[in-house]
Write an enzyme that holds these catalytic residues in place. Structure first.
Site, PDB file in Angstrom:
ATOM      1  CG  ASP A 103      -2.001   0.998   1.159  1.00  0.00           C
ATOM      2  OD1 ASP A 103      -2.068   1.709   0.150  1.00  0.00           O
ATOM      3  OD2 ASP A 103      -2.800   1.084   2.103  1.00  0.00           O
ATOM      4  CG  ASP A 129      -6.334  -4.327   2.049  1.00  0.00           C
ATOM      5  OD1 ASP A 129      -6.885  -3.537   1.267  1.00  0.00           O
ATOM      6  OD2 ASP A 129      -5.903  -3.964   3.164  1.00  0.00           O
ATOM      7  CB  CYS A 156     -13.541 -25.119  10.453  1.00  0.00           C
ATOM      8  SG  CYS A 156     -12.078 -24.196  10.010  1.00  0.00           S
ATOM      9  CB  CYS A 175      -8.450 -23.909   9.917  1.00  0.00           C
ATOM     10  SG  CYS A 175      -8.936 -23.744  11.645  1.00  0.00           S
ATOM     11  CB  CYS A 183     -11.410 -26.266  13.375  1.00  0.00           C
ATOM     12  SG  CYS A 183     -12.103 -24.644  13.827  1.00  0.00           S
ATOM     13  CG  HIS A 207     -11.189 -20.370  12.736  1.00  0.00           C
ATOM     14  ND1 HIS A 207     -11.736 -21.591  12.438  1.00  0.00           N
ATOM     15  CD2 HIS A 207     -12.205 -19.477  12.657  1.00  0.00           C
ATOM     16  CE1 HIS A 207     -13.032 -21.446  12.204  1.00  0.00           C
ATOM     17  NE2 HIS A 207     -13.343 -20.171  12.334  1.00  0.00           N
TER      18      HIS A 207
END
Lengths: 393, 393
Positions: free
Chosen positions: B96, B269, B307, B309, B312, B338
């Site tokens: 940015d 973003d 989930c 991930c 999890c 997560h």
């Protein structure tokens, strides 16, 4: 009371020192000794996942009954399937009894022969623990190695006070042994005796007569000079049964680990490597360095170019300096990985040199180049930390 | 000025909405769109290693020129071999320009046609940035996608103030374009215009006439009501060239992502998913839940049983609740993993349903079950955060 699910094999003793190589057999796998156990007081080795800890190479971690009793509570962890499942760690676990924490963290404690009444360092609530309760808690948690409740006097307490603690620790150890119901956990007793060889002798002899599967050396590394720590370690280790593992509690600096291995210790734990990591201190073969120092701001090399840890394989010292300068959370994890990797490599090297007969020269060479932290700075830091009543490590 | 090292391929447009599937080609690999870019303001996505970010599946991260300019300094990162090497990330990076940060974080800023003078939020030191300097900085950092300097008015600024910002943003974009020397970086311009459709129109048209390889929609998600954010997104996206990527800055809640994709946005973003994670907020298909809530203290299931991930797959909600209760550092990382995994899965699903023609029903089904955070709570939280002048995200 201990089945062959838990055992200790002494494989080799160094011919030029008391150093020993062996292995602990536990229901959750083999643990080669000498071994350093990373501290995960609250069921987490701070900043690391179980995968991180395995990647470094550890086969055992420590959790703390005192901390887990207060948060989240023993019953909850039992309900969640025990400590292994709760923290998702499928290798060995040792739980400390909480004796040290009650004496160092809790306030308004009152010791009687029955047990200890104390107030929580978190919310001031009042609690009573007894040897029987401590065993009940540790059986509910389900660690592979559990510890008897001990009374841990301050390092500057006088002879009589320490003598009473030795007697009480013996009585409590016996009650812990009697209270034990599970046969798959190895219960270690803790030798006290302060800085008095006579009391260390008495404590070790009496506890050994009860026939525990392992013995810890407690009441050291509490702020006393290092020389005394080593002297008491040497005296105590020599009094303990040859065929049982010896666990020196609270020792974790590289130089102390090697010196204590040379005196016959097999197992260690300490929050030092992880605690100082979060302050920016990295172990290197030349000594401890602090990455916050401006001299690291432009170093394109890793902190320790010879190191094989994830942190040093991946990042420059300048990047780590930047993360610490910005108080970025990743900094604490990367430093923790490095320090635990350093200590684990050191223990592996100690073991392999014990096995091939070169431990003494390895130790001497390491200590020639490794610059320990200045003794006075070390004591000041330790005191500052103890005074802060850090809740978890 | 842009070679074919950087390009955008539009692969499919949804027949029932403006949603688009495409891919960005960058010198550091392909980036499928729509894409959410995790925010790593200070050259670190808070709590995560590059390996963690790859494991989740991201192919691009964002870093912030303003933050890196202040710490550790652009010259240092250049000396260390550029931003990719410095943060050990070998996939794509977007930097940015710092326009938003100067207007939201820095104090005593003074805008002139030349550039912006401001005081650092860290140490109060005074700095001047100009369009030419911002390009010079971003060329030294070496990201794949870089942003023009823009003037970002507050969401409640009046028409005339916003109009001046639109003119200045256009002039600065032109100067950025002229200042660009490297041909391997894609320079995106930023559309301003506040909540005034007429000014959005003017800004988009003027910038598009300069022929940038990508366009951002800036000046939104600054505290204005969500309806306005979406309306302005819709207006602006419709004005931008069909064959160039469209990047909506600062949007990151699940519902806003899907609604904005439906309005033709390709790139997003936001620090939201990682910031709220560190407060204990977990995204689930039913909405955002807070793991600190006592109701999670005894839940043996993962926070989101569906989930995939690491968090999890590995830990119970009760364990995460415990870590947050104890302020354990591991908590922040597990929650971050997560939430970023949730957002990345959402974007992957959006893309695959755009490609197979079912995006609209996927979006509608998701929004039926997903309970967004209450608008007033959301605005209060955002304001609290803006007021705190959080230094890094």
């Amino acid at each position: 009371m201990v089945s062959n699910l838990n055992d200790f094999h002494l494989i080799q003793t160094c011919s030029r020192s008391k150093a020993r190589a062996g292995e602990l057999i536990t229901p959750h796998g083999l643990v080669p000794t000498p071994v350093f156990i990373p501290v995960g007081s609250q069921a987490t080795v701070k900043t690391l996942t179980p995968d991180d800890i395995k990647d470094i190479g550890f086969s055992i971690v420590l959790a703390n009954t005192y901390h887990l009793y207060l948060r989240p509570g023993i019953a909850l962890i039992e309900k969640m399937g025990g400590l292994h499942k709760f923290m998702a760690w499928d290798r060995a676990i040792l739980t400390d009894s909480g004796g040290y924490q009650v004496f160092s963290l809790a306030s308004l404690r009152k010791v009687s022969d029955d047990g200890v009444t104390f107030r929580s360092h978190i919310d001031g609530s009042q609690h009573l623990i007894t040897p029987e309760l401590i065993i009940q808690f540790q059986e509910a948690l389900g660690a592979d190695i559990i510890m008897a409740l001990d009374e841990c006097p301050a390092y500057d307490d006088g002879f009589e006070k320490v003598q009473r603690a030795v007697s009480r620790t013996y009585q409590w150890a016996e009650r812990c042994q009697k209270a034990q119901k599970r046969s798959d956990q190895a219960l270690y007793a803790i030798v006290q005796g302060g800085v008095f060889p006579q009391l260390r002798h008495q404590s070790a002899e009496h506890l050994a007569s009860l026939g525990f599967p392992g013995y810890a050396i407690g009441g050291l590394s509490l702020g006393e000079p290092k020389k005394l720590t080593l002297a008491m370690t040497e005296v105590t280790a020599a009094l303990l049964p040859e065929d049982k593992p010896r666990y020196l509690m609270g020792v974790g600096s590289p130089e102390d680990l090697l010196e204590s291995i040379a005196r016959g210790v097999d197992i260690f734990d300490s929050a030092l490597p992880t605690r100082v990591a979060r302050n920016g201190a990295f172990f290197t073969h030349l000594g401890r360095v602090n990455i916050r120092n401006a001299s690291y701001s432009q170093i394109e090399q890793p902190v320790d170019p010879d190191c094989d840890c994830y942190t040093c394989r991946t990042f420059s010292a300048a990047y780590l300096h930047h993360l610490f300068s910005c108080d970025e959370l990743l900094a604490y994890r990367l430093a923790t990985i490095h320090n635990l990797n350093f200590i684990n490599n050191l223990m592996n090297k100690a073991r392999s040199t014990i096995l091939n007969g070169t431990f003494n020269s390895f130790k001497d060479n390491f200590l020639v180049s490794y610059q320990p932290t200045n003794e006075q700075i070390r004591l000041n830091q330790k005191q500052k930390w103890l005074n802060s009543h850090h809740p978890s490590q």
